[in-house]
Enzyme design. Structure first.
Site, PDB file in Angstrom:
ATOM      1  N   SER A 279       0.811  -1.219   0.000  1.00  8.83           N
ATOM      2  CA  SER A 279       0.000   0.000   0.000  1.00  8.83           C
ATOM      3  C   SER A 279       0.841   1.264   0.000  1.00  8.83           C
ATOM      4  O   SER A 279       0.452   2.272  -0.600  1.00  8.83           O
ATOM      5  CB  SER A 279      -0.942   0.000   1.212  1.00  8.83           C
ATOM      6  OG  SER A 279      -1.808  -1.115   1.167  1.00  8.83           O
TER       7      SER A 279
ATOM      8  N   HIS B  68       0.710   4.224   4.422  1.00 11.12           N
ATOM      9  CA  HIS B  68       0.023   4.938   3.355  1.00 11.12           C
ATOM     10  C   HIS B  68       0.525   6.377   3.225  1.00 11.12           C
ATOM     11  O   HIS B  68       0.849   6.833   2.124  1.00 11.12           O
ATOM     12  CB  HIS B  68      -1.484   4.939   3.616  1.00 11.12           C
ATOM     13  CG  HIS B  68      -2.106   3.583   3.512  1.00 11.12           C
ATOM     14  ND1 HIS B  68      -3.477   3.381   3.541  1.00 11.12           N
ATOM     15  CD2 HIS B  68      -1.564   2.350   3.366  1.00 11.12           C
ATOM     16  CE1 HIS B  68      -3.738   2.090   3.426  1.00 11.12           C
ATOM     17  NE2 HIS B  68      -2.588   1.447   3.330  1.00 11.12           N
TER      18      HIS B  68
END
Length: 292
Positions: free
Chosen positions: A183, A229
């Site tokens: 991610s 993230h």
């Protein structure tokens, strides 16, 4: 009177033979070097034929096309394919070897104890099928376009450093929370698409909406590493801003000097971001070892 044996006409011309295959007769000559060539050595030219050596030399003198951001034009998204293959292979490995996740996931305690590889290996592991499908699909959709825009080298550097940026922020902020997934790298790609879109003056509303939705999910849904993230997102923004805007000129059709300057600037920026991330990781590890 006995007749003498006939002698060959000294004025007759010998039949020419291929310069690469002396046993083959030919009357065709290379348009460039004018040496005789047989059918196996012929290559079509705008007019007539050329030999394989002249064609090879000609290719060396032709400048390979560049993207508007200075990278070599990517005919196929090879890097994206390889990354997808490694991710799938890593997930299959997790299914076969139960301890694989524990050994290679991002975990600050392990990094502090010298297992630095965790900063990158975690990006090739996933917590479930849906996790794998989401990141794999995003990589397939976004990655191919970015690889075409940036070229293989810049695209690979962006992916790796975005993944590293996510792990480093996790080490700095949540060192005791284990995490896996690509991610961080995917968010770096999202940021890159936005920056490149702005640079090319294309409609970026769709990627902006995608970023907002994914950031909301990051902070609302539990068990998601927001540090990975955000770290990947910030790294992707910073690195792609250099690729897209610095220096001016040097893109497609630029003269060789400008192109070399752009390549040096991008290489220096890539190395600089890598050094900063490594320095931050080393500093965070030292702080934790000191009992911080």
């Amino acid at each position: 009177m006995s007749a003498s044996p006939s002698q060959p006409d000294s004025g007759a011309k010998a039949v020419p033979t291929c310069f690469r295959h002396p046993d083959r007769e030919t009357y065709v000559r290379c348009n460039r070097c004018e040496r005789p060539i047989c059918p196996d050595c012929m290559r079509d030219a705008p007019v007539g034929h050329q030999c394989v050596q002249c064609v090879s030399e000609g290719r060396k003198s032709v400048r390979r096309p560049r993207t508007v951001f200075g990278g070599r034009v990517a005919q196929r998204p090879y890097v994206t394919w390889v990354l997808l293959g490694i991710i799938v292979f890593g997930f299959l490995g997790q299914s076969v070897v139960p301890d694989l996740t524990l050994q290679f996931q991002m975990w600050g305690v392990g990094v502090v104890n010298g297992q630095w590889y965790r900063l990158l290996t975690a990006a090739f592991l996933h917590s479930g099928v849906m996790h794998l499908l989401f990141n794999g699909f995003a990589l397939w959709v976004v990655g191919r376009q970015l690889e075409e825009w940036l070229g293989h080298a810049r695209y690979l550097a962006l992916w790796v450093l975005s993944a590293l940026g996510g792990s480093v922020l996790s080490l700095l902020v949540t060192p005791f929370q284990p995490s896996v997934g690509a991610s961080g790298a995917i968010f770096g790609l999202f940021a890159a698409v936005f920056v490149v879109g702005r640079r090319l003056r294309t409609d970026t509303r769709y990627i902006m909406g995608l970023l907002v939705v994914n950031l909301l999910i990051t902070f609302v849904v539990p068990q998601i590493s927001w540090t990975a993230h955000v770290g990947g997102l910030l790294t992707g923004f910073a690195l792609t801003a250099v690729y897209a805007y610095l220096p001016r000129g040097g893109g497609h059709g630029a003269d060789p000097v400008a192109q070399r300057t752009r390549t040096l600037v991008h290489a220096a920026a890539t190395a600089g971001v890598a050094v900063l991330l490594v320095a931050a990781a080393v500093g965070a590890a030292a702080y934790l070892l000191a009992g911080g």
